[in-house]
Design a protein around this motif. Structure first.
Motif, short mmCIF file in Angstrom:
data_model
loop_
_atom_site.label_atom_id
_atom_site.label_comp_id
_atom_site.label_asym_id
_atom_site.label_seq_id
_atom_site.Cartn_x
_atom_site.Cartn_y
_atom_site.Cartn_z
N PRO A 18 0.70 -1.13 0.06
CA PRO A 18 -0.02 -0.04 0.13
C PRO A 18 0.74 1.34 -0.06
CG PRO A 18 0.02 -1.11 2.19
CD PRO A 18 0.61 -1.91 1.22
N ASP B 175 3.23 2.00 -2.13
CA ASP B 175 3.21 2.66 -3.35
C ASP B 175 2.51 2.20 -4.50
OD1 ASP B 175 4.25 0.15 -3.75
OD2 ASP B 175 6.44 0.77 -4.11
N GLY B 176 1.45 1.31 -3.93
CA GLY B 176 0.32 0.61 -4.79
C GLY B 176 0.95 -0.38 -5.94
N ARG B 177 2.09 -0.92 -5.76
CA ARG B 177 2.66 -1.89 -6.38
C ARG B 177 2.01 -3.30 -5.90
NH1 ARG B 177 7.32 1.61 -6.69
NH2 ARG B 177 8.23 1.54 -8.69
N THR B 178 1.87 -4.28 -7.15
CA THR B 178 1.59 -5.57 -6.69
C THR B 178 2.79 -6.42 -7.05
OG1 THR B 178 -0.87 -5.42 -7.18
CG2 THR B 178 0.19 -7.52 -7.43
#
Length: 254
Positions: free
Chosen positions: A144, A146-149
């Protein structure tokens, strides 16, 4: 004249120390007598809130009361900091139906990092080049901060790590040179101490992302890192609720 009057008042003051009752001060001023008693009666502080509950502290002086208040406030601040770390740390998420059908991944650029943990700040443990392929181990985490998966993969030399979904795409595996890594069965480790930290990176200096208790079973899929600085081996684990992190081999049994 005023200075002489003050001096006379001070000369007229007498101080008597009493053994158990505290300090008794008697002040005589122009024929008047006023007694002030300072005792060491307990002071109750009940306006400190810790973890959502009211905490009542009994101490023997105001200074001790303030010390206890400060300590509770510091402890509360540390708890908030840990909760913030937990919120910001990567955590496991479910795959989409399309991801469930993926067996291999390959880079979308000339080279990408294979990282030890699902975070852009995690140490790189390998490089995948554009023609390299990796086996997708069907572990997916979301960060959460940086929003990376992130996807967990195994490369041809057997190394296990994480790649960002931003830099990989599905592949058919025709160029994969290693042995397909079996993910048919997870291993479980058991916490052997009263309480232990799961950390965001495989290091004693990593931030705590979860606290596990003795007897808790943690899911392990093969990722491990040895830290030569202190001799610890760290294992990549998940809790039953999906929290992700690293735990020291010193605090678990197989």
């Amino acid at each position: 004249m005023k200075g002489q009057k003050v001096f006379a008042i001070l000369l007229g003051a007498s101080i008597v120390l009493s053994g158990c009752g505290g300090i008794e001060i008697t002040i005589k001023e122009e024929g008047k007598s006023q007694e002030l008693q300072e005792t060491t009666k307990p002071v109750i502080q009940s306006d400190v809130v810790q973890g959502g509950e009211q905490v009542e502290l009994t101490v023997n002086s105001k200074s001790e009361a303030q010390t206890e208040v400060n300590k509770v406030q510091e402890d509360t601040a540390q708890e908030i900091a840990v909760e913030k770390l937990k919120e910001e740390a990567s955590y496991a998420v479910s795959e989409t139906s399309a991801e469930q059908s993926i067996d291999y991944l390959k880079p979308t650029s000339s080279e990408i990092n294979l990282r030890v943990a699902p975070s852009i700040n995690a140490r790189s443990v390998g490089i995948l080049y554009q023609d390299d392929e990796a086996v997708y181990l069907h572990r997916k985490n979301f960060d959460p901060s940086d929003g990376r998966t992130w996807y967990q993969v195994s490369i041809s030399d057997g190394s296990i790590g994480w790649v960002s979904s931003k830099v990989v795409k599905q592949s058919d595996g025709r160029y994969y040179e290693g042995n397909a890594y079996s993910t048919s069965k997870a291993q479980f480790v058991t916490v052997s101490v009263a309480h232990a930290n799961m950390r965001d990176i495989p290091s004693i200096n990593g931030s705590a992302v979860a606290v596990v208790d003795k007897g808790d079973q943690l899911e392990h899929w093969g990722g491990s890192v040895y830290d030569p600085s202190d001799g610890r081996t760290w294992y990549e684990v998940w809790t039953s609720s999906g929290k992700y992190g690293w735990i020291s081999g010193k605090v678990i049994t197989w």
